[in-house]
Design a protein around this motif. Structure first.
Motif, mmCIF file in Angstrom:
data_model
loop_
_atom_site.group_PDB
_atom_site.id
_atom_site.type_symbol
_atom_site.label_atom_id
_atom_site.label_comp_id
_atom_site.label_asym_id
_atom_site.label_seq_id
_atom_site.Cartn_x
_atom_site.Cartn_y
_atom_site.Cartn_z
ATOM 1 N N GLY A 189 0.810 -1.211 0.000
ATOM 2 C CA GLY A 189 0.000 0.000 0.000
ATOM 3 C C GLY A 189 0.842 1.259 0.000
ATOM 4 N N VAL A 190 1.891 1.275 0.809
ATOM 5 C CA VAL A 190 2.771 2.447 0.864
ATOM 6 C C VAL A 190 3.490 2.637 -0.466
ATOM 7 C CG1 VAL A 190 4.865 3.358 1.939
ATOM 8 C CG2 VAL A 190 3.046 2.414 3.359
ATOM 9 N N ARG A 191 3.929 1.537 -1.064
ATOM 10 C CA ARG A 191 4.655 1.638 -2.328
ATOM 11 C C ARG A 191 3.749 2.153 -3.446
ATOM 12 N NH1 ARG A 191 8.402 -3.065 -4.145
ATOM 13 N NH2 ARG A 191 9.669 -1.982 -2.644
ATOM 14 N N ASP A 217 -7.124 5.903 1.741
ATOM 15 C CA ASP A 217 -5.779 6.152 2.276
ATOM 16 C C ASP A 217 -5.769 6.706 3.693
ATOM 17 O OD1 ASP A 217 -4.803 5.275 -0.115
ATOM 18 O OD2 ASP A 217 -4.117 7.228 -0.810
ATOM 19 N N PHE A 218 -6.780 7.500 4.045
ATOM 20 C CA PHE A 218 -6.722 8.199 5.328
ATOM 21 C C PHE A 218 -7.713 7.703 6.375
ATOM 22 C CE2 PHE A 218 -5.338 11.440 2.153
ATOM 23 C CZ PHE A 218 -4.003 11.415 2.499
ATOM 24 N N PRO A 237 -5.834 2.780 6.933
ATOM 25 C CA PRO A 237 -5.039 2.674 8.163
ATOM 26 C C PRO A 237 -5.708 1.838 9.255
ATOM 27 C CG PRO A 237 -5.032 4.928 7.377
ATOM 28 C CD PRO A 237 -6.018 4.183 6.540
ATOM 29 N N ARG A 238 -7.028 1.932 9.351
ATOM 30 C CA ARG A 238 -7.725 1.117 10.353
ATOM 31 C C ARG A 238 -7.643 -0.363 9.998
ATOM 32 N NH1 ARG A 238 -13.294 4.576 10.774
ATOM 33 N NH2 ARG A 238 -12.374 6.466 11.634
ATOM 34 N N THR A 295 -12.050 -5.927 4.150
ATOM 35 C CA THR A 295 -12.899 -6.120 2.972
ATOM 36 C C THR A 295 -13.311 -4.778 2.388
ATOM 37 O OG1 THR A 295 -13.725 -8.179 3.919
ATOM 38 C CG2 THR A 295 -15.014 -7.218 2.140
ATOM 39 N N GLN A 296 -13.696 -3.845 3.251
ATOM 40 C CA GLN A 296 -14.082 -2.518 2.771
ATOM 41 C C GLN A 296 -12.910 -1.814 2.089
ATOM 42 O OE1 GLN A 296 -15.560 -0.517 6.223
ATOM 43 N NE2 GLN A 296 -17.552 -1.539 6.155
#
Length: 135
Positions: free
Chosen positions: A40-42, A92-93, A97-98, A110-111
Motif C-alpha cells: 500500500g505504501v509503495r 488512504d486516510f 489505516p484502520r 474487505t471494505q
C-alpha cells in the motif's frame, strides 16, 4: 529472525498476483498485515502521482481550451476525477489505516479492498474520456 532470502520470497508473493488472490494462504496475520502495508505504501505514491497528473493536465486543458467546460465528456471526466480523489482519500486516510492495524476487524479489510478496486475501476474509466478530449 527473517533472513534476506525470506524477505525476497515474501516480496514475490506480492509481485506475482497471477499466482492467485494476493494474501491467500498467509497463515501469519502479522506478516500479511506487514506485506499489505508495504504494498500500500509503495503503490500509494504512484497513485497520488497519477491523480496529480490528472489534475494538472485537466487544469492545463481548461487554461488552453476553456470551451471544454461545456462538453459533457469533460464534465463526466471531471466528475470521475472527483470521485477518484474522494475514494482515494477515504481509502488512504480513513479505512486503509484502520484495516492495516494488527487485529483489525476483517470487515474493514474487505471494505478497504473494495474501495481500492472501485478506485482502480474509476481511474481506468477516466482514460477514455481523456483520449476523447485530445485536440
Amino acid at each position: 529472525m527473517p533472513t534476506r532470502l525470506d524477505h525476497d520470497k515474501d516480496r514475490w508473493r506480492i509481485a506475482l498476483p497471477a499466482r492467485g488472490r494476493v494474501g491467500r494462504g498467509f497463515n501469519d496475520p502479522p506478516l500479511r498485515a506487514r506485506l499489505f502495508h508495504a504494498a500500500g505504501v509503495r503503490f500509494r505514491t504512484i497513485g497520488r502521482i497519477a491523480l496529480a497528473v490528472l489534475l494538472v493536465t485537466g487544469f492545463g486543458n481548461l487554461w488552453l481550451r476553456p470551451y471544454l467546460v461545456t462538453l459533457p465528456r469533460f464534465q463526466l471526466k471531471l466528475g470521475l476525477v472527483v470521485v477518484a480523489l474522494a475514494l482515494s482519500a477515504v481509502h488512504d486516510f480513513v479505512i486503509g489505516p484502520r484495516a492495516g492495524r494488527p487485529g483489525a476487524d476483517p470487515r474493514l479489510r474487505t471494505q478497504a479492498s473494495w474501495l481500492g478496486r472501485a478506485n482502480f475501476a474509476v481511474v481506468l474509466a477516466i482514460a477514455p474520456f481523456g483520449l476523447t478530449l485530445r485536440g
